[in-house]
Design a protein around this motif. Structure first.
Motif, PDB file in Angstrom:
ATOM      1  N   SER A  77     -37.650 -44.727  -7.915  1.00 42.91           N
ATOM      2  CA  SER A  77     -38.041 -43.504  -9.002  1.00 42.91           C
ATOM      3  C   SER A  77     -37.147 -42.285  -8.599  1.00 42.91           C
ATOM      4  O   SER A  77     -36.762 -41.518  -9.405  1.00 42.91           O
ATOM      5  N   CYS A  78     -37.467 -41.935  -7.288  1.00 41.51           N
ATOM      6  CA  CYS A  78     -36.717 -40.795  -6.558  1.00 41.51           C
ATOM      7  C   CYS A  78     -35.225 -40.873  -6.979  1.00 41.51           C
ATOM      8  O   CYS A  78     -34.269 -39.947  -7.218  1.00 41.51           O
ATOM      9  N   SER A  79     -34.560 -42.142  -6.695  1.00 43.55           N
ATOM     10  CA  SER A  79     -33.021 -42.184  -6.798  1.00 43.55           C
ATOM     11  C   SER A  79     -32.694 -41.980  -8.329  1.00 43.55           C
ATOM     12  O   SER A  79     -31.756 -41.114  -8.657  1.00 43.55           O
ATOM     13  N   PHE A  80     -33.225 -42.406  -9.172  1.00 42.42           N
ATOM     14  CA  PHE A  80     -33.153 -42.026 -10.551  1.00 42.42           C
ATOM     15  C   PHE A  80     -33.150 -40.634 -10.913  1.00 42.42           C
ATOM     16  O   PHE A  80     -32.430 -40.086 -11.461  1.00 42.42           O
ATOM     17  N   ARG A  81     -34.331 -39.959 -10.629  1.00 39.48           N
ATOM     18  CA  ARG A  81     -34.558 -38.596 -10.757  1.00 39.48           C
ATOM     19  C   ARG A  81     -33.380 -37.885  -9.994  1.00 39.48           C
ATOM     20  O   ARG A  81     -32.870 -36.917 -10.790  1.00 39.48           O
ATOM     21  N   SER A  82     -33.099 -38.350  -8.944  1.00 44.14           N
ATOM     22  CA  SER A  82     -31.938 -37.656  -8.256  1.00 44.14           C
ATOM     23  C   SER A  82     -30.573 -37.642  -8.838  1.00 44.14           C
ATOM     24  O   SER A  82     -29.870 -36.625  -8.876  1.00 44.14           O
ATOM     25  N   GLY A  83     -30.443 -38.783  -9.447  1.00 42.98           N
ATOM     26  CA  GLY A  83     -29.104 -39.205  -9.976  1.00 42.98           C
ATOM     27  C   GLY A  83     -29.005 -38.338 -11.347  1.00 42.98           C
ATOM     28  O   GLY A  83     -28.011 -37.695 -11.664  1.00 42.98           O
ATOM     29  N   LEU A  84     -30.026 -38.412 -12.107  1.00 43.81           N
ATOM     30  CA  LEU A  84     -30.145 -37.488 -13.264  1.00 43.81           C
ATOM     31  C   LEU A  84     -29.901 -36.064 -13.011  1.00 43.81           C
ATOM     32  O   LEU A  84     -29.375 -35.192 -13.929  1.00 43.81           O
ATOM     33  N   ALA A  85     -30.916 -35.454 -11.852  1.00 46.12           N
ATOM     34  CA  ALA A  85     -30.735 -34.181 -11.548  1.00 46.12           C
ATOM     35  C   ALA A  85     -29.242 -33.668 -11.300  1.00 46.12           C
ATOM     36  O   ALA A  85     -28.624 -32.518 -11.743  1.00 46.12           O
ATOM     37  N   LEU A  86     -28.482 -34.617 -10.657  1.00 48.37           N
ATOM     38  CA  LEU A  86     -27.194 -34.069 -10.302  1.00 48.37           C
ATOM     39  C   LEU A  86     -26.127 -34.020 -11.402  1.00 48.37           C
ATOM     40  O   LEU A  86     -25.663 -33.150 -11.541  1.00 48.37           O
ATOM     41  N   LEU A  87     -26.572 -34.843 -12.451  1.00 47.71           N
ATOM     42  CA  LEU A  87     -25.608 -35.044 -13.376  1.00 47.71           C
ATOM     43  C   LEU A  87     -26.042 -33.743 -14.433  1.00 47.71           C
ATOM     44  O   LEU A  87     -25.017 -33.173 -14.965  1.00 47.71           O
ATOM     45  N   ALA A  88     -27.143 -33.579 -14.578  1.00 47.63           N
ATOM     46  CA  ALA A  88     -27.738 -32.292 -15.348  1.00 47.63           C
ATOM     47  C   ALA A  88     -27.314 -31.264 -14.984  1.00 47.63           C
ATOM     48  O   ALA A  88     -27.013 -30.228 -15.589  1.00 47.63           O
ATOM     49  N   ALA A  89     -27.276 -30.914 -13.535  1.00 42.00           N
ATOM     50  CA  ALA A  89     -26.844 -29.658 -12.880  1.00 42.00           C
ATOM     51  C   ALA A  89     -25.478 -29.238 -13.017  1.00 42.00           C
ATOM     52  O   ALA A  89     -24.960 -28.192 -13.037  1.00 42.00           O
ATOM     53  N   ALA A  90     -24.758 -30.272 -13.262  1.00 44.31           N
ATOM     54  CA  ALA A  90     -23.337 -30.118 -13.441  1.00 44.31           C
ATOM     55  C   ALA A  90     -22.863 -29.983 -14.844  1.00 44.31           C
ATOM     56  O   ALA A  90     -21.549 -29.527 -14.948  1.00 44.31           O
ATOM     57  N   VAL A  91     -23.568 -30.124 -15.854  1.00 41.49           N
ATOM     58  CA  VAL A  91     -23.426 -29.922 -17.110  1.00 41.49           C
ATOM     59  C   VAL A  91     -22.707 -28.700 -17.522  1.00 41.49           C
ATOM     60  O   VAL A  91     -21.977 -28.631 -18.230  1.00 41.49           O
ATOM     61  N   PRO A  92     -23.504 -27.519 -17.253  1.00 42.14           N
ATOM     62  CA  PRO A  92     -23.050 -26.269 -17.533  1.00 42.14           C
ATOM     63  C   PRO A  92     -21.586 -26.019 -16.891  1.00 42.14           C
ATOM     64  O   PRO A  92     -20.615 -25.435 -17.920  1.00 42.14           O
ATOM     65  N   MET A  93     -21.075 -26.207 -15.754  1.00 39.68           N
ATOM     66  CA  MET A  93     -19.812 -26.053 -15.378  1.00 39.68           C
ATOM     67  C   MET A  93     -18.848 -27.040 -16.045  1.00 39.68           C
ATOM     68  O   MET A  93     -17.709 -26.682 -16.509  1.00 39.68           O
ATOM     69  N   LEU A  94     -19.116 -28.317 -16.388  1.00 40.47           N
ATOM     70  CA  LEU A  94     -18.415 -29.224 -17.065  1.00 40.47           C
ATOM     71  C   LEU A  94     -18.302 -28.616 -18.599  1.00 40.47           C
ATOM     72  O   LEU A  94     -16.965 -28.722 -19.170  1.00 40.47           O
ATOM     73  N   ILE A  95     -19.092 -28.158 -19.310  1.00 39.03           N
ATOM     74  CA  ILE A  95     -19.051 -27.568 -20.463  1.00 39.03           C
ATOM     75  C   ILE A  95     -18.022 -26.504 -20.650  1.00 39.03           C
ATOM     76  O   ILE A  95     -17.203 -26.099 -21.388  1.00 39.03           O
ATOM     77  N   THR A  96     -18.226 -25.543 -19.484  1.00 38.51           N
ATOM     78  CA  THR A  96     -17.243 -24.383 -19.370  1.00 38.51           C
ATOM     79  C   THR A  96     -15.633 -24.801 -19.209  1.00 38.51           C
ATOM     80  O   THR A  96     -14.665 -24.417 -19.797  1.00 38.51           O
ATOM     81  N   ALA A  97     -15.462 -25.771 -18.441  1.00 41.69           N
ATOM     82  CA  ALA A  97     -14.590 -26.243 -18.257  1.00 41.69           C
ATOM     83  C   ALA A  97     -13.706 -27.054 -19.233  1.00 41.69           C
ATOM     84  O   ALA A  97     -12.405 -27.008 -19.557  1.00 41.69           O
ATOM     85  N   ALA A  98     -14.609 -27.803 -20.189  1.00 40.27           N
ATOM     86  CA  ALA A  98     -13.944 -28.352 -21.339  1.00 40.27           C
ATOM     87  C   ALA A  98     -13.756 -27.400 -22.284  1.00 40.27           C
ATOM     88  O   ALA A  98     -12.646 -27.333 -23.186  1.00 40.27           O
ATOM     89  N   TRP A  99     -14.554 -26.398 -22.325  1.00 39.98           N
ATOM     90  CA  TRP A  99     -14.216 -25.186 -23.472  1.00 39.98           C
ATOM     91  C   TRP A  99     -12.742 -24.518 -22.906  1.00 39.98           C
ATOM     92  O   TRP A  99     -11.880 -24.053 -23.847  1.00 39.98           O
ATOM     93  N   LEU A 100     -12.544 -24.243 -21.560  1.00 40.29           N
ATOM     94  CA  LEU A 100     -11.391 -23.828 -21.110  1.00 40.29           C
ATOM     95  C   LEU A 100     -10.107 -24.422 -21.388  1.00 40.29           C
ATOM     96  O   LEU A 100      -9.242 -23.831 -21.987  1.00 40.29           O
ATOM     97  N   ASN A 101     -10.233 -25.739 -21.763  1.00 39.22           N
ATOM     98  CA  ASN A 101      -9.162 -26.767 -21.680  1.00 39.22           C
ATOM     99  C   ASN A 101      -9.138 -27.408 -23.153  1.00 39.22           C
ATOM    100  O   ASN A 101      -8.256 -28.177 -23.458  1.00 39.22           O
ATOM    101  N   GLN A 102     -10.091 -26.973 -24.081  1.00 40.32           N
ATOM    102  CA  GLN A 102     -10.132 -27.346 -25.322  1.00 40.32           C
ATOM    103  C   GLN A 102     -10.101 -28.708 -25.227  1.00 40.32           C
ATOM    104  O   GLN A 102      -9.169 -29.556 -25.967  1.00 40.32           O
ATOM    105  N   THR A 103     -11.146 -29.342 -24.656  1.00 42.56           N
ATOM    106  CA  THR A 103     -10.909 -30.866 -24.289  1.00 42.56           C
ATOM    107  C   THR A 103     -11.403 -31.447 -25.781  1.00 42.56           C
ATOM    108  O   THR A 103     -12.372 -31.112 -26.470  1.00 42.56           O
ATOM    109  N   SER A 104     -10.476 -32.696 -26.149  1.00 40.72           N
ATOM    110  CA  SER A 104     -10.938 -33.195 -27.451  1.00 40.72           C
ATOM    111  C   SER A 104     -12.134 -34.062 -27.052  1.00 40.72           C
ATOM    112  O   SER A 104     -12.668 -34.360 -25.940  1.00 40.72           O
ATOM    113  N   VAL A 105     -12.937 -34.568 -28.059  1.00 44.39           N
ATOM    114  CA  VAL A 105     -14.264 -35.056 -28.152  1.00 44.39           C
ATOM    115  C   VAL A 105     -13.904 -36.619 -27.558  1.00 44.39           C
ATOM    116  O   VAL A 105     -14.657 -36.898 -26.742  1.00 44.39           O
TER     117      VAL A 105
END
Length: 223
Positions: A77-105
């Motif tokens: 259970s902790c491994s699952f939570r940790s993996g989800l937390a890691l990916l979720a925490a990276a989302v804001p920066m990834l969205i910013t990077a996708a917006w900067l580069n106008q990344t296609s869907v």
């Protein structure tokens, strides 16, 4: 490390890895020896995803392998939570990077699926590595780090000293490894079959290690 702190640590790793990608972009760091002036904003999407993938293969398995648990269910259970937390925490920066580069869907969806598959692999590796102690655990975790870090260096040596090996099957061997996969996926919309086998291979291997590790943990604590 206590179980209660592992999820927070994973979130810090995820946010920090993606943030480091944006820092590298702003600093103008380049993947090649070519010297270009100014920030590398055109590669923000690539940099953030590359540093996130590096975190998944190098830092994340080491973090999870260092956690001490009472039993297999807690580790699972902790491994699952940790993996989800890691990916979720990276989302804001990834969205910013996708917006900067106008990344296609299509590219955004492909890279996201690949990163999730990498996370499944990393979680599975952490469960599998508990079978080993001392040197064996270090070797298993080092192999995951090498899976990400070594192929680009080997490819550079190959291109510089054995250029006749570039092309054909020898030239495509890199597509089996995480760093080249991310670089390719971030620059082009891969076809569905290519993304499918990449996601499927890493997910299946990760889930196999995950459930095998659970069975070993449960067998170890059974009376």
């Amino acid at each position: 490390m206590k179980m209660s702190s592992s999820t927070m640590t994973a979130a810090i790793l995820g946010a920090g890895a993606a943030w480091l990608g944006l820092v590298a972009t702003a600093a103008g760091w380049r993947w090649t020896s070519q010297t270009l002036a100014g920030p590398a904003w055109e590669d923000a999407w690539l940099y953030t995803n590359m540093t996130l993938a590096m975190c998944l293969f190098v830092l994340f398995p080491m973090m999870l392998a260092s956690v001490t648990f009472a039993g297999g269910d807690n580790r699972r259970s902790c491994s699952f939570r940790s993996g989800l937390a890691l990916l979720a925490a990276a989302v804001p920066m990834l969205i910013t990077a996708a917006w900067l580069n106008q990344t296609s869907v299509p590219i955004l969806m492909n890279v996201s699926a690949i990163q999730i598959a990498f996370a499944i692999f990393a979680v599975g590796l952490s469960m599998w590595s508990v079978e080993f102690h001392g040197t064996g655990r270090i070797v298993s975790l080092g192999a995951a780090a090498g899976l990400f870090l070594l192929p680009p260096g080997i490819a550079l040596i190959q291109a510089a000293n054995f250029p006749w090996l570039i092309g054909g099957l020898w030239g495509r061997w890199l597509t089996l490894f995480p760093a080249p996969i991310i670089q390719l996926a971030c620059h082009s919309a891969l076809n569905e079959s290519t993304v499918g086998w990449i996601v499927g291979a890493y997910s299946v291997i990760g889930m196999t290690m995950f459930f095998h590790g659970i069975q070993w943990c449960e067998h170890r604590i059974s009376p």
